[in-house]
Scaffold this motif. Structure first.
Motif, PDB file in Angstrom:
ATOM      1  N   SER A 159       0.830  -1.200   0.000  1.00  0.00           N
ATOM      2  CA  SER A 159       0.000   0.000   0.000  1.00  0.00           C
ATOM      3  C   SER A 159       0.865   1.250   0.000  1.00  0.00           C
ATOM      4  N   ASP A 160       2.001   1.231   0.767  1.00  0.00           N
ATOM      5  CA  ASP A 160       2.910   2.371   0.771  1.00  0.00           C
ATOM      6  C   ASP A 160       3.527   2.578  -0.606  1.00  0.00           C
ATOM      7  N   TYR A 161       3.875   1.475  -1.261  1.00  0.00           N
ATOM      8  CA  TYR A 161       4.458   1.574  -2.603  1.00  0.00           C
ATOM      9  C   TYR A 161       3.468   2.197  -3.582  1.00  0.00           C
ATOM     10  N   CYS A 162       2.212   1.758  -3.545  1.00  0.00           N
ATOM     11  CA  CYS A 162       1.197   2.324  -4.438  1.00  0.00           C
ATOM     12  C   CYS A 162       0.949   3.795  -4.127  1.00  0.00           C
ATOM     13  N   ALA A 163       0.955   4.147  -2.832  1.00  0.00           N
ATOM     14  CA  ALA A 163       0.755   5.548  -2.455  1.00  0.00           C
ATOM     15  C   ALA A 163       1.907   6.414  -2.956  1.00  0.00           C
ATOM     16  N   GLN A 164       3.140   5.896  -2.863  1.00  0.00           N
ATOM     17  CA  GLN A 164       4.287   6.641  -3.370  1.00  0.00           C
ATOM     18  C   GLN A 164       4.212   6.816  -4.883  1.00  0.00           C
ATOM     19  N   CYS A 165       3.809   5.769  -5.588  1.00  0.00           N
ATOM     20  CA  CYS A 165       3.670   5.869  -7.046  1.00  0.00           C
ATOM     21  C   CYS A 165       2.599   6.892  -7.423  1.00  0.00           C
ATOM     22  N   ASP A 166       1.462   6.832  -6.707  1.00  0.00           N
ATOM     23  CA  ASP A 166       0.392   7.786  -6.983  1.00  0.00           C
ATOM     24  C   ASP A 166       0.860   9.214  -6.738  1.00  0.00           C
ATOM     25  N   PHE A 167       1.653   9.413  -5.672  1.00  0.00           N
ATOM     26  CA  PHE A 167       2.147  10.749  -5.359  1.00  0.00           C
ATOM     27  C   PHE A 167       3.078  11.254  -6.453  1.00  0.00           C
TER      28      PHE A 167
ATOM     29  N   VAL B 268      13.030  16.897 -11.563  1.00  0.00           N
ATOM     30  CA  VAL B 268      12.404  16.926 -10.238  1.00  0.00           C
ATOM     31  C   VAL B 268      11.804  15.569  -9.890  1.00  0.00           C
ATOM     32  N   ILE B 269      11.049  14.986 -10.834  1.00  0.00           N
ATOM     33  CA  ILE B 269      10.383  13.711 -10.557  1.00  0.00           C
ATOM     34  C   ILE B 269      11.399  12.599 -10.343  1.00  0.00           C
ATOM     35  N   ASN B 270      12.446  12.579 -11.129  1.00  0.00           N
ATOM     36  CA  ASN B 270      13.477  11.545 -10.938  1.00  0.00           C
ATOM     37  C   ASN B 270      14.177  11.707  -9.598  1.00  0.00           C
ATOM     38  N   ALA B 271      14.417  12.972  -9.182  1.00  0.00           N
ATOM     39  CA  ALA B 271      15.049  13.200  -7.880  1.00  0.00           C
ATOM     40  C   ALA B 271      14.130  12.776  -6.741  1.00  0.00           C
ATOM     41  N   VAL B 272      12.848  13.111  -6.845  1.00  0.00           N
ATOM     42  CA  VAL B 272      11.888  12.701  -5.824  1.00  0.00           C
ATOM     43  C   VAL B 272      11.777  11.180  -5.783  1.00  0.00           C
ATOM     44  N   GLY B 273      11.768  10.546  -6.957  1.00  0.00           N
ATOM     45  CA  GLY B 273      11.686   9.087  -7.008  1.00  0.00           C
ATOM     46  C   GLY B 273      12.853   8.417  -6.297  1.00  0.00           C
ATOM     47  N   ARG B 274      14.059   8.941  -6.527  1.00  0.00           N
ATOM     48  CA  ARG B 274      15.233   8.348  -5.857  1.00  0.00           C
ATOM     49  C   ARG B 274      15.143   8.491  -4.346  1.00  0.00           C
ATOM     50  N   LYS B 275      14.637   9.626  -3.875  1.00  0.00           N
ATOM     51  CA  LYS B 275      14.497   9.829  -2.435  1.00  0.00           C
ATOM     52  C   LYS B 275      13.486   8.852  -1.830  1.00  0.00           C
ATOM     53  N   LEU B 276      12.516   8.463  -2.642  1.00  0.00           N
ATOM     54  CA  LEU B 276      11.497   7.525  -2.170  1.00  0.00           C
ATOM     55  C   LEU B 276      11.828   6.081  -2.532  1.00  0.00           C
ATOM     56  N   ASP B 277      13.068   5.822  -2.977  1.00  0.00           N
ATOM     57  CA  ASP B 277      13.514   4.478  -3.375  1.00  0.00           C
ATOM     58  C   ASP B 277      12.686   3.924  -4.535  1.00  0.00           C
ATOM     59  N   LEU B 278      12.411   4.806  -5.504  1.00  0.00           N
ATOM     60  CA  LEU B 278      11.672   4.423  -6.692  1.00  0.00           C
ATOM     61  C   LEU B 278      12.527   4.662  -7.929  1.00  0.00           C
TER      62      LEU B 278
ATOM     63  N   GLY C  24       0.879  13.797   1.218  1.00  0.00           N
ATOM     64  CA  GLY C  24       1.330  14.675   0.148  1.00  0.00           C
ATOM     65  C   GLY C  24       0.352  14.702  -1.010  1.00  0.00           C
ATOM     66  N   MET C  25      -0.268  13.548  -1.284  1.00  0.00           N
ATOM     67  CA  MET C  25      -1.265  13.458  -2.346  1.00  0.00           C
ATOM     68  C   MET C  25      -2.449  14.374  -2.047  1.00  0.00           C
ATOM     69  N   GLN C  26      -2.918  14.365  -0.818  1.00  0.00           N
ATOM     70  CA  GLN C  26      -4.038  15.224  -0.435  1.00  0.00           C
ATOM     71  C   GLN C  26      -3.667  16.701  -0.538  1.00  0.00           C
ATOM     72  N   LEU C  27      -2.440  17.033  -0.118  1.00  0.00           N
ATOM     73  CA  LEU C  27      -2.004  18.427  -0.191  1.00  0.00           C
ATOM     74  C   LEU C  27      -1.856  18.890  -1.640  1.00  0.00           C
ATOM     75  N   LEU C  28      -1.414  17.985  -2.529  1.00  0.00           N
ATOM     76  CA  LEU C  28      -1.311  18.349  -3.941  1.00  0.00           C
ATOM     77  C   LEU C  28      -2.678  18.684  -4.527  1.00  0.00           C
ATOM     78  N   GLU C  29      -3.682  17.886  -4.147  1.00  0.00           N
ATOM     79  CA  GLU C  29      -5.028  18.155  -4.649  1.00  0.00           C
ATOM     80  C   GLU C  29      -5.537  19.505  -4.153  1.00  0.00           C
ATOM     81  N   GLN C  30      -5.237  19.842  -2.896  1.00  0.00           N
ATOM     82  CA  GLN C  30      -5.659  21.134  -2.362  1.00  0.00           C
ATOM     83  C   GLN C  30      -4.900  22.281  -3.033  1.00  0.00           C
ATOM     84  N   ALA C  31      -3.591  22.086  -3.228  1.00  0.00           N
ATOM     85  CA  ALA C  31      -2.778  23.151  -3.822  1.00  0.00           C
ATOM     86  C   ALA C  31      -3.118  23.391  -5.282  1.00  0.00           C
ATOM     87  N   GLY C  32      -3.659  22.376  -5.963  1.00  0.00           N
ATOM     88  CA  GLY C  32      -3.971  22.517  -7.380  1.00  0.00           C
ATOM     89  C   GLY C  32      -5.367  23.016  -7.668  1.00  0.00           C
TER      90      GLY C  32
END
Length: 407
Positions: free
Chosen positions: A2-10, A31-41, A104-112
Motif C-alpha cells: 500500500s505504501d508503494y502504491c501511495a508513493q507511485c500515486d504521489f 524533479v520527478i526523478n530526484a523525488v523518485g530516488r528519495k522515495l527508493d523508486l 502529500g497526495m491530499q495536499l497536492l489536490e488542495q494546492a492545485g
C-alpha cells in the motif's frame, strides 16, 4: 504494498501538477526523478506539452512485475508560480519524511485547486492592461500610444476571460484578438489621434509566444526532442493565427478607408522608461501568478534583465547582448533558488520574458503574408539567431551555476 502504491500515486500526481503549473520538460523530469530516488523508486518520466508517460518500479528491482505505468493526457499548462511554489514545498516535505506520500497526495489536490474567479479576472485583465501599456512605454511610444495599447490590453483581457470556458472560441482566440487589435488600432489612428504602429505589437504582446519559442529551443538543445518539437509547432501555430488575424484586420481597415493620421514623434520625459519597466514587471507578476511576497523577486529580475540587455546590446550587438543577458539572468536565478531554497522560475521567467524575440517572429510572418517574402525570411533568420543566443546563455548559465534540484 500500500505504501508503494501511495508513493507511485504521489509521484505521478506531482508530475501532472508540475505540468499544469507550466514546468518545462527538463525540469519536470529532473524533479520527478530526484523525488523518485528519495522515495527508493526507479522513475523514468517522459513529458511532452500534451502528455506524460510514467513507468515506476522499486529501486533496484530486476523484474517488471511491480512496474506501474501511467499514460496521462494533459492540456498544455500555463505558468502559475504560486502553484509551483506549493508543489515544491509539498515534495520537499515528503522527501524529508515530514509527511507521508498519501498526505502529500491530499495536499497536492488542495494546492492545485483553481483560484477564485474574482482573482482570475483581476490577474488576467489587469495583467493584460499593464503589460500592453508597459511595453508601449518601453518601446518609446508616446502618451497616445500607451493609452491605446492599454485599451487593447483591457479588451483582450476581458475577451480572454469570456472565451476561457468555450473550447471552440479558445482555438480561434489568437486570430480574433489580432483582428480586433489591428482593426481598432487603424480606427483610432484615423478618427481619434495619431498613434505609432508599435501599438499593434504592444497590444498583442501577451499573446506573442516568444517565451514558448525559447523554451522549445532549449528543450531541443537538451535532447528533449519530442517536447521541444511539439512546443515549437504550437508556437508557430500561434504566430500564424496572430499574423493572419492582423492581416485581415488591416485589410478591412484599408477597405473602410481608415488611413492613419501623420504620426510625429514627441520628446518623452526621461522617467518614462523606468516607470514603464516597473509597470511591465507588475504585469509579469500578475500574469505568472506570483505570490505577493515574491513580487520583489519579479521586479528585481525585470530590472536586472532590462539593464543587462540594454547595456550588453549597446556594447556588443543584439546577439551577444542577448546571450550575455540570458547568462546573467540564469546564473542569478539559480543562485536565488539555492539561497532561498525555492523555485528559480520566480526569478528566471520574468527575466527571460523581456529578452524573448516574440515580436520579431510576429513581424516575420506579417511580412510573408504581405508577400514581402525576402524581408520575411530575413526577419525569420534574425529570430533563429536571437533564440540561439538566448538558449546558449541559458545553457552556459546552468553549467556555471547548476540549477537547484527543483522547479
Amino acid at each position: 504494498m500500500s505504501d508503494y502504491c501511495a508513493q507511485c500515486d504521489f509521484v505521478i500526481e506531482l508530475a501532472c501538477r508540475l505540468h499544469q503549473g507550466g514546468s518545462t520538460a527538463p525540469r519536470l523530469e529532473d524533479v520527478i526523478n530526484a523525488v523518485g530516488r528519495k522515495l527508493d523508486l526507479d522513475t523514468h518520466i517522459w513529458s511532452s506539452p500534451t502528455a506524460i508517460i510514467a513507468p515506476i518500479r522499486p529501486l533496484g528491482a530486476r523484474s517488471d512485475q511491480q512496474t506501474i505505468t501511467r499514460v496521462v493526457r494533459l492540456e498544455p499548462g500555463d505558468i502559475h508560480l504560486r502553484r509551483l511554489w506549493r508543489f515544491d514545498d509539498i515534495s520537499s516535505r515528503v522527501i524529508q519524511g515530514e509527511i507521508s506520500a498519501a498526505q502529500g497526495m491530499q495536499l497536492l489536490e488542495q494546492a492545485g485547486r483553481p483560484d477564485a474567479p474574482s482573482r482570475q479576472w483581476l490577474e488576467i485583465v489587469l495583467g493584460f492592461v499593464l503589460a500592453s501599456a508597459g511595453v508601449a512605454g518601453l518601446l518609446k511610444g508616446g502618451w497616445a500610444d500607451i493609452a491605446s495599447a492599454g485599451a487593447m490590453g483591457l479588451m483582450l483581457g476581458v475577451l480572454a476571460m469570456l472565451t476561457a470556458s468555450h473550447p471552440r472560441l479558445v482555438a480561434t482566440f489568437d486570430a480574433l484578438a489580432a483582428f480586433l487589435v489591428a482593426l481598432l488600432t487603424a480606427w483610432i489612428a484615423h478618427t481619434l489621434t495619431p498613434i505609432s504602429p508599435l501599438v499593434l505589437t504592444a497590444g498583442l504582446i501577451v499573446l506573442l509566444p516568444g517565451l514558448t519559442l525559447t523554451t522549445a529551443a532549449a528543450e531541443v538543445a537538451t535532447n528533449h526532442l519530442v517536447s521541444g518539437s511539439a512546443r515549437f509547432a504550437g508556437a508557430v501555430a500561434v504566430l500564424l493565427k496572430l499574423a493572419f488575424g492582423a492581416l485581415v484586420g488591416s485589410r478591412l481597415a484599408n477597405a473602410l478607408g481608415w488611413d492613419p493620421m501623420p504620426h510625429l514623434s514627441q520628446p518623452l520625459p526621461p522617467w518614462l522608461p523606468p516607470a514603464s519597466l516597473l509597470v511591465a514587471a507588475a504585469a509579469f507578476a500578475l500574469l505568472f501568478r506570483a505570490r505577493i511576497r515574491d513580487w520583489w523577486v519579479v521586479y528585481l529580475a525585470a530590472i536586472v534583465s532590462y539593464l543587462s540587455s540594454q547595456t550588453a546590446i549597446a556594447a556588443m550587438g543584439a546577439e551577444l547582448g542577448l546571450f550575455t543577458a540570458a547568462f546573467i539572468v540564469t546564473v542569478l536565478s539559480n543562485i536565488y533558488a539555492r539561497w532561498a531554497n525555492r523555485p528559480g522560475a520566480t526569478f528566471r521567467l520574468p527575466g527571460l520574458i523581456l529578452l524573448v524575440p516574440g515580436s520579431v517572429g510576429f513581424k516575420s510572418l506579417t511580412f510573408v503574408f504581405e508577400k514581402d517574402v525576402f524581408l520575411g525570411l530575413d526577419t525569420a533568420f534574425s529570430v533563429v539567431t536571437l533564440v540561439a543566443a538566448l538558449v546558449a546563455g541559458l545553457l552556459l548559465g546552468n553549467s556555471v551555476v547548476p540549477p537547484r534540484k527543483g522547479m
